[in-house]
Design an enzyme around this catalytic site. Structure first.
Site, PDB file in Angstrom:
ATOM      1  N   HIS A  79      45.259  42.867  48.519  1.00 55.87           N
ATOM      2  CA  HIS A  79      44.596  43.550  47.410  1.00 55.87           C
ATOM      3  C   HIS A  79      43.163  43.859  47.792  1.00 55.87           C
ATOM      4  O   HIS A  79      42.210  43.245  47.308  1.00 55.87           O
ATOM      5  CB  HIS A  79      44.677  42.684  46.146  1.00 55.87           C
ATOM      6  CG  HIS A  79      46.066  42.598  45.623  1.00 55.87           C
ATOM      7  ND1 HIS A  79      46.580  41.490  45.001  1.00 55.87           N
ATOM      8  CD2 HIS A  79      47.074  43.510  45.645  1.00 55.87           C
ATOM      9  CE1 HIS A  79      47.839  41.721  44.669  1.00 55.87           C
ATOM     10  NE2 HIS A  79      48.162  42.928  45.046  1.00 55.87           N
ATOM     11  N   GLU A 103      53.595  38.713  43.530  1.00 53.18           N
ATOM     12  CA  GLU A 103      54.237  37.447  43.936  1.00 53.18           C
ATOM     13  C   GLU A 103      55.116  36.908  42.794  1.00 53.18           C
ATOM     14  O   GLU A 103      56.240  36.442  43.020  1.00 53.18           O
ATOM     15  CB  GLU A 103      53.170  36.417  44.309  1.00 53.18           C
ATOM     16  CG  GLU A 103      53.781  35.096  44.757  1.00 53.18           C
ATOM     17  CD  GLU A 103      52.736  34.011  44.984  1.00 53.18           C
ATOM     18  OE1 GLU A 103      51.617  34.323  45.434  1.00 53.18           O
ATOM     19  OE2 GLU A 103      53.048  32.836  44.699  1.00 53.18           O
ATOM     20  N   SER A 162      41.709  42.153  43.453  1.00 52.88           N
ATOM     21  CA  SER A 162      42.100  40.873  44.057  1.00 52.88           C
ATOM     22  C   SER A 162      41.998  39.757  43.025  1.00 52.88           C
ATOM     23  O   SER A 162      40.908  39.405  42.573  1.00 52.88           O
ATOM     24  CB  SER A 162      41.195  40.573  45.263  1.00 52.88           C
ATOM     25  OG  SER A 162      41.183  39.194  45.536  1.00 52.88           O
TER      26      SER A 162
END
Ligand code: SF4
Length: 297
Positions: free
Chosen positions: A47, A132, A225
């Site tokens: 990211h 994820e 991020s």
């Protein structure tokens, strides 16, 4: 902790900071693949826009992990991992796959699989929609995601709850949520597997040390991020001023007024070059302020 002296302020760099081994390995593997021929990254390898443009300059294309087609026959799964369902789908469609899933993300999948096999209701402490977490839920669609204490009320009332965490969640938050689940569901048997990765924990611990020594923390990383956002948020909770920045252009010189010690930390997908560029800029600003002060006097 490394200290850089400037005339105006000291810059302290956290002991553990910046790119983790998982993202570093994924980038190296991807660059080696791109040297052999074109490939499409399924999502974002990290990211971080600097990483994205570096790989694009080497010919990387992109495609959606959950999509059906890619512009090249070779596709790359990122360090964040994927569900087995997605992996098999790309394989069945005839694509060549390079899988750069971080070994510590694989641990999270394995622990989730274990709690399901043992008959627990699977629970992930993480951010819904994060790639994820999508990969984890793709394997186990009945897994529930929680991030705040309020989310616990929505969990099913079952006898056995099995909890794991997204690898990049702050460990303090995860532990607090697990305690809260135990408190709110005293009738349930609750098992918890700590799947927060050690690079994330090391960065959080180093940040605690850093915050004891500085007044302002600059957390460096892509604006998208998650773990860089968490670093800035944690620094604020610890009583420091903090900003999440991506490049030297994001530094506001007024932030530095009256500051004698600046702390630098960076997310697990941040390139060393970004940290160096920002540190260099801070040194430049410090130097010019010193010259200005001499001229004034
Ligand atoms: S943040 Fe942790 S889990 Fe994610 S790639 Fe890095 S080491 Fe692996």
């Amino acid at each position: 902790m490394k200290t850089i002296k400037t005339p105006r302020y000291d810059i302290l760099i956290a002991k553990h900071t910046g790119m983790c081994f998982g993202v570093r390995q994924a980038i190296e593997t991807t660059e080696a693949s791109l040297a052999q021929g074109p490939a499409s990254i399924l999502g974002q390898l990290a990211h971080n826009p600097a990483v994205k443009s570096r790989l694009a300059s080497q010919g990387a294309r992109t495609a959606k992990l959950e999509g059906k087609t890619a512009p090249t026959q070779h596709v790359i799964i990122t360090a964040h991992g994927a569900s087995d369902r997605d992996r098999k789908r790309w394989h069945k469609a005839g694509y060549q796959i390079t899988d750069t899933t971080c070994p510590l993300v694989r641990v999270a999948h394995a622990k989730l699989s274990k709690v399901v096999a043992e008959g627990y209701q699977p629970i992930i402490v993480g951010k819904a929609g994060h790639v994820e977490v999508r990969g984890l839920q793709g394997d186990f669609p009945n897994a529930r995601v929680i991030l705040h204490p309020d989310d616990i009320a929505d969990l099913p009332h079952v006898k056995r709850l099995g909890i794991i965490a997204q690898t990049t969640q702050p460990i303090d938050r995860v532990r607090a949520l697990v305690s809260e689940v135990r408190k709110q569901r005293p009738e349930a048997e609750v098992v918890y597997y700590d799947t927060v990765c050690h690079p994330t924990k090391d960065r959080q611990t180093s940040l605690h040390e850093l915050c004891q020594a500085v007044e302002l923390v600059l957390a460096i990383g892509g604006k998208n991020s998650n773990n860089t956002t968490q670093l800035a948020r944690t620094a604020r909770k610890l009583g420091c001023k903090a900003a999440h920045i991506e490049s030297p252009d994001d530094i506001h010189e007024e932030w530095l007024e009256g500051i004698s010690r600046i702390g630098i930390t960076a997310g697990t997908s941040t390139l060393d070059e970004s940290i160096h560029a920002i540190t260099f800029r801070l040194q430049e600003i410090g130097e010019s302020a010193h010259l200005l002060s001499q001229t004034t006097s």
